[in-house]
Scaffold this active site. Structure first.
Site, short mmCIF file in Angstrom:
data_model
loop_
_atom_site.label_atom_id
_atom_site.label_comp_id
_atom_site.label_asym_id
_atom_site.label_seq_id
_atom_site.Cartn_x
_atom_site.Cartn_y
_atom_site.Cartn_z
N LYS A 15 -18.31 -26.89 -19.02
CA LYS A 15 -17.24 -25.98 -18.60
C LYS A 15 -16.01 -26.72 -18.11
CE LYS A 15 -19.94 -21.86 -18.20
NZ LYS A 15 -21.32 -22.35 -18.41
C1 PLP Z 1 -22.20 -21.79 -19.32
C2 PLP Z 1 -23.30 -22.65 -19.85
C3 PLP Z 1 -23.96 -22.34 -21.06
C4 PLP Z 1 -23.64 -21.10 -21.87
O1 PLP Z 1 -22.37 -21.16 -22.47
P1 PLP Z 1 -21.68 -19.82 -23.04
O2 PLP Z 1 -20.29 -20.19 -23.36
O3 PLP Z 1 -21.76 -18.82 -21.92
O4 PLP Z 1 -22.47 -19.37 -24.24
C5 PLP Z 1 -24.94 -23.21 -21.51
N1 PLP Z 1 -25.28 -24.32 -20.79
C6 PLP Z 1 -24.68 -24.64 -19.63
C7 PLP Z 1 -25.13 -25.84 -18.89
C8 PLP Z 1 -23.67 -23.82 -19.12
O5 PLP Z 1 -23.08 -24.14 -17.94
#
Ligand code: PLP
Length: 475
Positions: free
Chosen positions: A112
């Site tokens: 993220k």
């Molecule tokens: C947010 C997240 C996901 C999921 O990603 P999306 O964009 O919501 O599909 C998967 N793995 C981790 C570690 C995350 O922080």
């Protein structure tokens, strides 16, 4: 470039969709026409740094931001000192036809950061232009909150109010968020569960008078700025995976991606990368036990679950039972027909599901989407097995991706598995899989010991309103 809502209305330009999440008609912002790049252009990007590539890719969408400004923003977002790996996003061969794409080298050790670091720079830039300010309100059960706080900390025109469920996050996640001492970061531990936090955010977002008076905004996963910044690493990974001497193995050479998924944000960006012209063969969607999306891609029936039906799993950041970005894909799937899209969401509201089963073959045949589910046992087995075969520790979410990808690996097509977090964020699960967790680094120990700053509040909208009203910037 103009943006429209998936429900049909015009919205504005990139700077507008950057600050607003949902369109006023309840739909999501998408480009009116998808930009495309030629094979020659892709080839000309091969020697660029990550920051320069980001300016090229985001520039396709952010046509209202002058290129030299955008380049400044991407260089600030992807500055070398913010990322552990020198190449920002490193690729590592892990055997079995798979390559790990390192998206978790940023300040909070999860993918993220890749989008949020850019959003921090871009939002401040847009607000400075109009002389306005913003108070970001969000709810988190883990990675989103910390990525947002590290992206917005210390910024002048922006404050961030992040709700988290009291006593429900891991010790590492608490330390990461609550140790921030910046005056513009407000950590609020709500007496309740994640759902109570989300409900509070929704209540305040629907209170239009309050929202306007306090300049409230959001940076959740439907934010198009985040989606656009995520496209960059798909392009980057393709360029690195096809960096062969032999020109035949470059232009047009296909790769596949495996994406640990929750809200459908990450993999949607992969789908957009394919639309703009990156040779992507298969997009493997990996779910954990909360497999609403796997169900959808296998059956064509989309049936979100309630929060009571959402399981707490050992890949917690994928514990999502309603995929907020799916509407953007469905909009394309139904021929970009806003009426039909709105109709499907109306059905969803009335019946709790919608049914595209008659057309489910098209997911794979036309779009390259396949899917699968990984369980707790799969996750532990996968972590163990790659530790043995490749001497690498996968984080639990990434392990879900690798497990679901395995049957989809094809000879001659690199399977690029997105590493969505670092294993050291989840020492308890790694210990369960491998018998012992890696020794915490000096940095981790310092983080865990740092003083924490968090305000406890009841799950009460008025208490939250009062808290924000007293501390919001720019009134
Ligand atoms: C947010 C997240 C996901 C999921 O990603 P999306 O964009 O919501 O599909 C998967 N793995 C981790 C570690 C995350 O922080």
């Amino acid at each position: 470039m103009q943006y429209i809502s998936t429900r049909g209305h015009a919205i504005g330009q990139y700077s507008d969709v950057l600050v607003e999440g949902l369109a006023p008609d309840g739909g999501l912002a998408v480009p009116e026409t998808m930009p495309t790049v030629s094979a020659e252009t892709l080839e000309s990007w091969r020697s660029l740094s990550y920051a320069d590539l980001a300016a090229e890719v985001i520039g396709l969408f952010a046509t209202d931001i002058p290129r030299e400004d955008l380049t400044r923003l991407t260089h600030a977002a992807y500055a070398a000192e913010k990322f552990e790996a020198a190449e920002t996003v490193p690729l590592t061969d892990i055997g079995r036809g798979m390559t790990l794409v390192g998206l978790s080298e940023g300040p909070t050790l999860a993918f993220k950061d890749m989008a949020m670091q850019f959003l921090g720079e871009a939002m401040e830039y847009v607000l400075a232009k109009t002389g306005s300010s913003l108070n970001i309100l969000g709810a988190t059960s883990g990675d989103t909150g910390s990525a947002a706080e590290y992206a917005f900390r210390g910024r002048e025109r922006i404050s961030i109010f992040m709700l988290s469920p009291l006593g429900r996050m891991s010790a590492f996640q608490r330390a990461q968020m609550y140790s921030l001492q910046d005056a513009n970061v407000h950590n609020l531990a709500v007496a309740g569960v994640f759902d109570d936090c989300q409900h509070l955010v929704k209540t305040l977002a629907e209170d239009l008078d309050f929202k306007r008076a306090q300049h409230l905004g959001a940076v959740n996963s439907i934010n198009f700025g985040r989606i656009s910044a995520q496209i960059v690493y798909y392009v980057w990974a393709w360029l690195r995976a096809t960096d062969a001497e032999d020109a035949e193995k470059r232009a047009g050479f296909p790769v596949s991606f495996a994406v640990p998924s929750g809200n459908f944000g990450n993999i949607l960006s992969g789908y957009y990368a394919k639309l703009i012209g990156v040779p992507i063969r298969t997009l493997v969607l990996a779910s954990n036990e909360n497999n609403v999306l796997d169900d959808f891609f296998r059956t064509g029936i989309y049936r979100p679950r309630t929060s009571a039906e959402t399981l707490a799993t050992s890949s917690p950041s994928m514990d999502v039972s309603k995929a907020s970005n799916l509407e953007r894909f469905i909009f394309d799937f139904v021929g970009r027909d806003p009426e039909r899209t709105a109709g499907l969401w109306r059905e969803l509201g009335e019946n709790g599901f919608f049914d595209l089963s008659a057309e489910r073959e098209r997911f794979a045949a036309e779009y390259g989407f396949v899917s699968g589910t990984s369980t707790h046992t799969d996750r532990l087995d996968t972590i163990r097995s790659f530790a043995e075969s490749a001497d690498i520790t996968l984080d639990p979410h990434t392990a879900d991706g690798a497990k679901v990808a395995l049957p989809h690996v094809e000879a001659g097509v690199p399977m690029l598995v997105l590493e969505t977090a670092k294993p050291r964020k989840f020492p308890e699960i790694i210990a369960e899989a491998l018998g012992s967790a890696p020794e915490p680094s000096a940095e981790t120990r310092a983080l865990m010991d740092a003083p924490q700053r968090v305000e406890e509040i009841p799950a009460d909208a008025d208490a939250l309103r009062a808290y924000i009203a007293e501390r919001a910037v720019g009134r």
